[in-house]
Every structure is written in structure tokens, then in C-alpha cells.
Design an enzyme around this catalytic site. Structure first.
Site, PDB file in Angstrom:
ATOM      1  N   LYS A  82       0.947  -1.208   0.072  1.00 38.45           N
ATOM      2  CA  LYS A  82       0.038   0.043  -0.214  1.00 38.45           C
ATOM      3  C   LYS A  82       0.854   1.254  -0.003  1.00 38.45           C
ATOM      4  O   LYS A  82       2.063   1.312   0.647  1.00 38.45           O
ATOM      5  CB  LYS A  82      -0.754  -0.088   1.129  1.00 38.45           C
ATOM      6  CG  LYS A  82      -1.990   1.159   1.293  1.00 38.45           C
ATOM      7  CD  LYS A  82      -2.719   1.033   2.642  1.00 38.45           C
ATOM      8  CE  LYS A  82      -3.856   2.082   2.827  1.00 38.45           C
ATOM      9  NZ  LYS A  82      -4.689   1.991   3.886  1.00 38.45           N
ATOM     10  N   SER A 157      -9.667   2.323   2.650  1.00 42.29           N
ATOM     11  CA  SER A 157      -8.662   2.890   2.103  1.00 42.29           C
ATOM     12  C   SER A 157      -7.579   1.913   1.295  1.00 42.29           C
ATOM     13  O   SER A 157      -7.094   2.274   0.441  1.00 42.29           O
ATOM     14  CB  SER A 157      -8.167   3.899   2.824  1.00 42.29           C
ATOM     15  OG  SER A 157      -7.196   3.354   3.778  1.00 42.29           O
ATOM     16  N   SER A 181     -10.090  -0.300   6.797  1.00 42.85           N
ATOM     17  CA  SER A 181      -9.457   0.062   5.825  1.00 42.85           C
ATOM     18  C   SER A 181      -8.802  -1.184   5.183  1.00 42.85           C
ATOM     19  O   SER A 181      -8.338  -1.247   3.841  1.00 42.85           O
ATOM     20  CB  SER A 181      -8.398   1.320   5.811  1.00 42.85           C
ATOM     21  OG  SER A 181      -8.930   2.256   5.873  1.00 42.85           O
TER      22      SER A 181
END
Lengths: 494, 480
Positions: A82, A157, A181
Site C-alpha cells: 500500500k 482505504s 481500511s
């Protein structure tokens, strides 16, 4: 690409074995997956940065290590990080214009540890800006599309990581979970998302959103792969004061004895409330029935304060974020507005240009709740309620070994459907915010398709019960094949 | 109207840890800009602070030395504000739960009495960097070497009633932190600085007046002057019918005046909240025991002991214990074999201090160390040289000519105590001055000084003055 099988259909565990056994090289595997990214990601937009050159160099190094003591358990397997994890020499944007050109001079702890385990970093995945969002639409680099239906969001997210794993671009990716997330995008993309206990994985090098909630975790296709990833990532790190010095169990070995017989599963009414989509609720109940059929006992538990989790979260997280994001002032790194008249102008313009609307909204909310005269009513009160929520879970775990329910209240929603209504967007985290507020580990596993869209079953455990969570998830995945279902798009690159 | 001045001080003492409070960077002063700033000090994305336990131990030592309560749990908080030399946009400090609170120190007043000044609290925090406004042409530069340096902020109650008391208190804290070895107290380098909260009220009034905060008082001299100016300003203002506004004022040493720095309208709302990156600080009994064991003898105790065991006056004991290094030096001299403690006190306060001041040296950099000075005093005590000759020998030692014995030998300064040799010199003097001898014998006994002087002249000052006196007297009196 001779000899290239359907490698994208292999799990992390299988690929690690293949490279270890010499069935194929890391270089071949890396080239294969890079080609898939090239073919599919223009549609998905799951990567912000792909670094083929570095990935291939790492793959060559992994191939050279093969068979030596230096080869780690995941030697030569490509993964993605990420874009919130700092990577030495590789642009790390956090999904923001503010950091669009930021190249960190160091690796995050999670990146370091996975590299030490032998992983090859294929690139950095897209995300909601500064991890603030539940749909991956707040990214400066554009929204990520859900591989199951590219008109829909993948959740957020960690939407880029979830979409990349779901589309079989990488077998595993790192994510971070602050209010859901990792788990919510896992549910929306049919992947397995593990959020470990707060303090289990070092936060060093992970760009902070809400420090008391942020936790690094994984997006994979199976619980077994999550165990492999966590085994590499977990453990004390003296650079993170909140990292915990607790023994790291052998997560992979624990799977061999996976059994749910006698496991007490708490099913709180709060997880089956008016916000829950009927179809998703039905799939969650069916999944619970599968566990029950294996000998798990359903027990009644109550989480009487859980309905306050969203408001508490949206006080605490923005408060911490408003302070964490103060360092982005255009002075030392990140976006700097051109032609500033004076210092204040430099701050105001750099931050106005560098941050998107959702980030600004949370900075303003956070600044407000910490302000003199409002602190007690908001921040302090929220912390008190947070303690109550944590106590609710503690009590529930006196009755239950794990708590179970749906991960997200709805399946993947359409792009743009909730962007004008932040509160509705926030409510998508209603079942996931509880665990981070209490610092608990939780996992989301695919539990079915509702109108061709994946649903997730969430399991929450007491602190440091990742082995129990993974074992239960693994047991479930031995008896179901939802995690093996791939979106049609994944077959397109061939 | 008679006015009463009320002052409370906030003293920032830089702790003498080797590394910063939340990073491993060096705290050494004077390095090239930004060479001692790590990613943590620069507030890079993703970095995290880790508390330096040594800073905690030092704060606990201060707490123990001032009778403070040591908090079992204290909490670091974030003080949020934007400034270019504040890399994270917040300063990590302690707010609601400081590490120590509720102590006191005693100060000496000019009239010889003592006064207790209460310490509200002392808390740990990180220092900010520095903005350099003249280093880069047309721009401001930022040096973050100092960012993250550990500070102990020591907050007093408003117990001080005059600029002199404020300076005495500041000196007292300065003395204490140096004794404890927790700060070098170097004011030129900014290791010890002070803000003063100053207000005035009609004598007899119990309510506090509106205060002004004076910033950046970095010398004992400035603090007195700055407060005096501020008190005058406030009294004048009130007597002219005005009102004091609560504000921060900066003392400008060059202009010798205070001026407003920022007014309340621009005051920051610091939005303090507990720093989620740091765990609460737990101070257990073991750490307290450890800190207690490391406590040196404190100034008051040492002063009393100096009076008792070395037979010094209160004044001398006070001077010699004013700094730990000075007291240590004195004790090494006074405790040496064959040295008289009083002579040691006189020499340390006299010749040594004068030489140090003349060359602008700290005692640690003294050109004559304690053992060497003891060697010199031993030669006075055993009669090898006179006190007067010793001053010349000391100058030789200071100039690096060697130790006392070597200089005495090289310059032939050994005192003549041999009776035969002295008698010969004395007889020669008496022979050369018959009229003075006659005068002496007729009653002008004060002339003994003249004869001693003559003998000294002949012997180049090396004659043992006591012996000379004795022989002269017996010669002059016998033949009378």
C-alpha cells in the site's frame, strides 16, 4: 513466456513453494505478474507506482539466494505495498498530491521485514488519500475500480491492494486498517483481509493517519497466505513505542490444527442492525451456520455501546490526523506552492493545494474537536466512550472466543454514489470501527456473492489471538470456496 | 502608592543526555547546520519517537533534589502550532501529567535570610530548531540540530518578590542542575534559559495583577534588568490610568527594554492532547532508587559540611560550594596531605579564582589542577617557601613551567631556614646599619620591620621570615 502456467491463480504459499522448489524462477514469475499489471491495471488503477526495474533486480537477487540460508520463507514471491508504507528510493504518495513526488530515504518496518522474508516488491498500490475514505475515491491518482464490477468501488482505504489481489495481479499486498481500511475492501473485493492487534506489526515508516488506531495488515486470497505474511511482519520493533513485546506464535503451524469444534462464537445483535443489506446479512448467517455445523457454539453477546463507535471514531481519528498531518507544511518535503508571499501564505497555499477535500474535512473536524472549549465535550468524551466500547468487547470475550458478523453492511457500491454524502460513506465502516477502537485483531473472509458481488464475514478476536482467528478462517476456507472465486476480469489477461 | 512585584519563572534547562529525547541524534552543540538532525528530528512521514530513558532519570533526579512528588505515571502530549523550526507542526511536551510536581528550593536573600520558593512542576519536552535569518541571502534558513534536544521546564510558583530574588532563584536552579550533572547550564549556548511572568499589585492586595511574560532571559544580569524595566513599565502604566494587558514581551538586551512579541488576539490554541505515539511514562521504585543513588551531595548539605569539617565561615563555604566543580576542586586541595584547609580556601577563592577570571577559564579548564595546587600549599605549610614566594611560584605553574617543587628548585626559591646561614646574613645587615641598631635599642622597636626587609633583600626573599624575626630579636635584645 514458456512454462508460464496460470501463476496468477496460485496462492502466495504455492508460489513460494514453486520458487523454492525451482519449478520456476522469481524473474519469470515477476515478469508474468508485471505483464498482468500492464494488461489489467489501466482499467483498475490499483497501482500508483509500478517499478519493474527494481522488481526484476529483486527477483534476480531472490533467484540467486535460492537454496541458500539467505532465502527467506517467501523468497522470490512478488507482492505489492500500500502506498502508505515508505519505500527507500521508491516514490511513496499516500494517495495525495501532497506527496506526489515524495521519495522516502528509508523503508517502513513492514517493507523491511517482508523484504527480509524474500518478497519482491512489484509496486505501490493506490489508496484513499492519507487512508481517509471507504471507497478509494479520494486518491489524487484517481479512483480504483472493483475488479468484480468496474463501475463500482473496491472499498477503502486499502482499495488498491484489495483490487490488485482480487484481480490476481499479486498474490498478496500489505494494507493498513484504521477504521476498517483492510477488512471493508477485502469484503467488497472477495479477498481475505487481516487487521492484527494494535502493536503486533510495527508502525515505523507507515505514514500516520490516526496513530492510536493505525495497524498494518494484509490482503491475500487465503487465511493461510495471511498467516505467512503476518509471520514475516509481526514482532517487536524498538523504533515503535507502541509495538508490543509479545511472543509471535507460529501462525502457519497453527493452521494444521485448525478446528472450530467447541469454539464459542459471539454473534452480537449490533452487527445485524437496520443498516445491514438483507442479502449480505443472509450470506453472513449462512457462513455462521457453516461454522456451527463444524461444532462451533453460537453464544449471545452484547456490545451495548457499539452504536457509538462511528461518532467516537470520527472524533478520535480526525483529532489525531489533524496533528499528524501538520508536518505537511511545504517546508521540508512534499508539495510546496509556488510564489508564496510570506510564511503563512506558504502554509496555506501548500496545504490548500496539496490536500484533497476529505483530508481537509478531517483536519478541520479534528482541529475543532481539540480546540479550547470543545476538547472536553468531544475528544475527552470520545475517549471515555472508546474505553466503554473496549470494555464491551472484553466482557463479550468472557462469553465468546471470537465475535462474528458481516464485515460491511452493503456490497460494493457504485463509483460516485456516496461521494457527496460523507456520513453515509462513514456508515460503511459501522461494523469494522469497533475492533480498532479496542485495538483488537480481526479478519474478513469471503462468504458468498450477492448479485455477483462479494460479501465478507468478519471474525474479531481478543488481543493477540491472530492464531485463533487465522485458524478459524482457514477452517472455513477448507469447507467453502468463496475465496477461490475470481472476478471475470481476472481471466482476461490470460 | 506602594507596589509589590510578583514574579514566577519558567526555566528551560537542557538535559545533558548524549542523544536527543526522541531520537538517536547527538545533542552536541555547534555542529554545522542540520548535520545532527535525523529523519525523526526532521519529522519525516512515517517516523516515530522513542523516549530516551536517560532524560527521565535526570528529571527524576531533579525531582528528588527539590522534594517534588515523582509521578508514577506521566504523559507526553502534543502542543500543536505551525512554525518553520518545528518540524512536526507540534512539540512533544508534558501537559496535564508532568513527571514531577510540588517541590521547593531555598534562596539566600541579600539581608542574609533565606526564603523558600515553591516549584509547581517540572516537565520533559523537546526543543525546537532555530531559524537563521542572516545565513542565507534573502531567505530564512532553518537549523534543526537543536530540534528534539531534551529540556526540563521548571515552573515556579509566583513566590518571587523582586528582580534580585528572581535572579537568586535562577542562580539556585542553575547551581542545582549543574550539581546534579543533568545540565551543563551553558547560557551562551542556550542550555539554560528563562521566561519570567511578571505582575505588580498594590502592597497588601492578595489578588494577582495581570501578568506579562518576558521571554528569552538568558543571563542572570539580563533577568534582573528585564524584570526591573517591566515592573517600572507596569507601575507607570497603572499610575497613568492604564491597564496591563496579558501578553508576551521580549527583552531586547541591546535596547535594554521589553517590547510586545505577540498579543492575545494572535495567541495560539495549542490543542494539547496525549501523544498517541508514546506510551505513558511509568516511573517505578527501581528507577527512583537508581536516581536517588546517583544524587550527589547537594549544595546546602555540602555548605554545612564545609563549615563543619573544614572549619570554614558560612561565607567561604557558600562561595566554595556555589558550583560543584569548584567545591570538588577545593576538597581535593584541602584534603591533600600537609595542606591547611583554610589556606586551601583562601588560595582557591583568591589566586586561583583571579587567574581563572583573568583568562576567562572554567575551573575544569584550570591550568593548575587541584593536585598541583596542593603541592604548592604543602610547601608553604612545611616552610619550604613563604606565602609571598608562593604567589610567584603559582604564576610559574599557571604559565606551564612545571609543578611547585620543580619551579622552586629551578628558580632556587627554597626558603633559608638554616640558623647558621641566616645568622650570617643578619649579622651583615646589623653591621651595615649601626644607627638603626642604636635607634632600635633606644626603643624604636618598630625598626624590626626594616631589618627583616633588609635580610629579605639580601636573600632574594628566600629567608624564612619567622626565623629571621626570632634571630633578629635575640641579637638586638641580647646586646642591649
Amino acid at each position: 513466456m514458456s512454462g508460464a502456467g496460470a501463476w496468477h491463480e496460485c496462492t502466495l504459499a504455492e508460489l513460494a513453494r514453486g520458487v523454492r522448489d525451482g519449478a520456476y524462477t522469481s524473474v519469470a514469475l515477476t515478469e508474468y505478474l508485471l505483464a498482468r499489471v500492464d494488461a489489467l491495471d489501466p482499467v483498475l488503477n490499483s497501482f500508483v507506482t509500478v517499478d519493474a526495474e527494481r522488481a526484476l533486480a529483486a527477483a534476480r537477487a531472490a533467484d540467486a539466494r535460492r537454496g541458500t540460508a539467505a532465502a527467506g520463507p517467501l523468497n522470490g514471491v512478488p507482492i505489492a505495498h500500500k502506498d502508505i508504507f515508505c519505500t527507500d528510493g521508491l516514490r511513496t504518495t499516500c494517495g495525495s498530491r501532497m506527496l506526489a513526488d515524495f521519495v522516502p530515504p528509508y523503508d517502513a518496518a513492514a517493507v523491511e521485514r517482508l523484504a527480509a522474508a524474500g518478497c519482491v516488491t512489484l509496486g505501490k498500490t493506490n489508496m484513499d488519500e492519507f487512508a481517509m475514505g471507504s471507497s478509494n475515491e479520494t486518491s489524487w491518482f484517481g479512483p480504483v475500480k472493483n475488479p468484480w464490477d468496474t463501475s463500482r468501488v473496491p472499498g477503502g482505504s486499502s482499495g488498491g491492494s484489495a483490487a490488485a489481489v482480487a484481480a490476481r495481479l499479486v498474490p498478496a499486498a500489505t494494507g493498513t486498517d484504521t477504521g476498517g481500511s483492510i477488512r471493508q475492501p477485502a469484503a467488497l473485493t472477495g479477498t481475505t483481509g487481516l487487521k492484527p492487534t494494535y502493536g503486533r506489526v510495527s508502525r515505523w515508516g507507515m505514514i500516520a493517519f490516526a496513530s492510536s488506531l493505525d495497524q498494518a495488515g494484509t490482503l491475500t486470497r487465503t487465511a493461510e497466505d495471511a498467516a505467512l505474511m503476518l509471520a514475516a511482519m509481526a514482532g517487536l520493533d524498538p523504533r515503535d513505542s507502541t509495538s508490543v513485546d509479545a511472543p509471535v506464535p507460529d501462525y502457519v503451524a497453527a493452521l494444521a490444527y485448525a478446528d472450530v469444534r467447541g469454539l464459542r462464537l459471539g454473534v452480537p445483535g449490533a452487527f445485524f442492525d437496520q443498516h445491514l443489506d438483507a442479502g449480505i446479512g443472509r450470506l453472513a448467517r449462512e457462513a455462521i451456520a457453516v461454522l456451527e455445523s463444524g461444532g462451533a457454539k453460537i453464544v449471545e453477546v452484547e456490545l451495548p455501546n457499539l452504536h457509538l463507535a462511528i461518532p467516537v471514531y470520527y472524533v478520535v481519528a480526525p483529532a489525531e490526523a489533524s496533528s499528524n498531518l501538520s508536518r505537511f507544511d511545504g517546508v521540508r518535503f512534499g508539495h510546496r506552492a509556488a510564489g508564496a508571499k510570506d510564511l503563512l501564505d506558504l502554509y496555506e497555499r501548500s496545504r490548500s493545494e496539496g490536500f484533497g477535500d476529505e483530508v481537509k474535512r478531517r483536519i478541520m473536524t479534528g482541529t475543532y474537536v481539540l480546540s479550547a472549549g470543545y476538547f472536553d465535550a468531544y475528544y475527552l468524551k470520545a475517549q471515555q466512550v472508546r474505553a466503554l466500547i473496549a470494555r464491551d468487547f472484553e466482557r463479550a470475550f468472557e462469553q465468546a472466543d471470537l465475535i462474528v458478523g458481516p464485515t460491511a453492511p452493503t456490497p460494493a457500491f457504485a463509483l460516485g454514489a456516496k461521494t457527496d454524502d460523507p456520513v453515509t460513506m462513514y456508515l460503511n465502516d459501522i461494523y469494522t470501527v469497533g475492533a480498532p477502537l479496542a485495538g483488537l485483531p480481526a479478519i474478513s473472509v469471503p462468504c458468498g456473492l450477492h448479485e455477483d458481488l462479494p460479501a465478507g464475514l468478519q471474525l474479531i478476536g481478543p488481543h493477540f489471538s491472530e492464531d485463533r482467528l487465522l485458524a478459524a478462517a482457514h477452517w472455513f476456507q477448507q469447507r467453502t470456496d468463496w475465496h477461490r472465486q475470481a472476478p471475470a476480469l481476472a481471466a482476461e489477461a490470460g | 502608592m506602594a507596589w509589590e512585584t510578583v514574579i514566577g519563572l519558567e526555566i528551560h534547562a537542557q538535559l545533558a543526555t548524549r542523544s536527543k529525547i526522541f531520537s538517536g541524534s547527538s545533542t552536541a552543540y555547534g555542529a554545522a547546520p542540520n548535520t545532527q538532525a535525523s529523519l525523526i528530528d526532521l519529522g519525516y512521514p512515517g517516523v516515530l519517537p522513542v523516549l530516551n530513558r536517560e532524560a527521565v532519570r535526570m528529571a527524576v533526579m531533579f525531582g528528588l533534589a527539590t522534594g517534588c512528588t515523582i509521578a508514577q505515571v506521566s504523559v507526553f502530549a502534543r502542543k500543536n502550532y505551525f512554525y518553520p523550526d518545528l518540524p512536526k507542526g507540534y512539540q512533544i511536551s508534558q501537559y496535564e501529567l508532568p513527571i514531577v510536581h510540588g517541590g521547593s528550593v531555598q534562596i539566600d536573600l541579600p539581608d542574609g535570610s533565606r526564603k523558600t520558593v515553591r516549584i509547581t512542576r517540572a516537565h520533559l519536552e523537546e526543543d525546537a530548531g532555530k531559524s537563521l535569518h542572516d545565513a542565507v541571502d534573502g531567505m530564512s534558513g532553518i537549523d534543526l540540530n537543536r530540534a528534539g534536544t531534551p529540556l526540563l521546564e521548571i515552573v515556579s510558583e509566583p513566590d518571587l518578590r523582586s528582580p534580585e530574588e528572581a535572579a537568586a532563584y535562577m542562580r539556585r536552579i542553575h547551581q542545582l542542575v549543574r550539581y546534579l550533572g543533568i545540565s551543563d547550564g551553558n547560557m551562551q549556548e542556550g542550555s539554560f534559559r528563562c521566561d519570567a511572568n511578571v505582575s505588580v499589585r498594590p502592597r497588601g492586595e492578595t489578588k494577582l495583577g495581570t501578568r506579562a511574560e518576558l521571554k528569552n532571559l538568558n543571563s542572570f544580569r539580563f533577568i534582573e534588568r528585564a524584570i526591573r524595566h517591566e515592573v517600572d513599565r507596569q507601575i507607570e502604566l497603572i499610575e497613568d490610568g492604564g491597564r496591563v494587558v496579558q501578553e508576551t514581551r521580549l527583552y531586547d538586551a541591546d535596547a535594554d527594554a521589553t517590547r510586545p512579541m505577540r498579543s492575545k488576539e494572535e495567541a495560539n490554541d495549542y490543542r494539547y492532547f496525549p501523544d498517541p505515539d508514546l506510551l505513558p511514562v511509568h516511573v517505578d521504585a527501581a528507577l527512583i532508587d537508581d536516581a536517588r543513588a546517583a544524587l550527589p551531595e547537594l549544595p546546602d548539605a555540602r555548605r554545612a559540611r564545609f563549615m563543619e569539617s573544614w572549619g570554614l565561615s558560612d561565607y567561604d563555604a557558600g562561595v566554595l560550594t556555589s558550583a560543584r566543580e569548584l567545591a570538588d576542586y577545593f576538597e581535593r586541595v584541602a584534603g591533600a596531605d600537609g595542606v591547611a584547609p583554610k589556606a586551601a580556601a583562601n588560595w582557591v577563592m583568591g589566586e586561583l579564582t583571579a587567574a581563572l577570571n583573568r583568562d576567562g577559564l572554567a575551573i575544569a579548564a584550570s591550568r593548575v589542577d587541584a593536585a598541583a595546587l596542593a603541592g604548592l600549599l604543602r610547601r608553604i605549610e612545611d616552610g619550604t617557601i613563604s606565602g609571598k614566594i608562593a604567589k610567584d611560584v603559582f604564576e610559574g605553574m599557571w604559565a606551564g613551567e612545571g609543578d611547585a617543587d620543580a619551579i622552586i628548585e629551578a628558580r632556587g626559591l627554597r626558603q633559608i631556614s638554616d640558623t647558621g646561614a641566616l645568622e650570617a646574613e643578619i649579622d651583615a645587615v646589623l653591621e651595615a646599619n649601626p644607627s638603626q641598631v642604636a635607634d632600635y635599642r633606644s626603643g624604636k622597636t618598630k625598626l624590626i620591620g626594616f631589618f627583616v626587609g633588609q635580610v629579605m633583600k639580601r636573600t632574594g626573599g628566600k629567608a624564612n621570615p619567622g626565623e629571621v624575626n626570632r634571630i633578629l630579636k635575640s641579637r638586638l635584645d641580647r646586646q642591649g
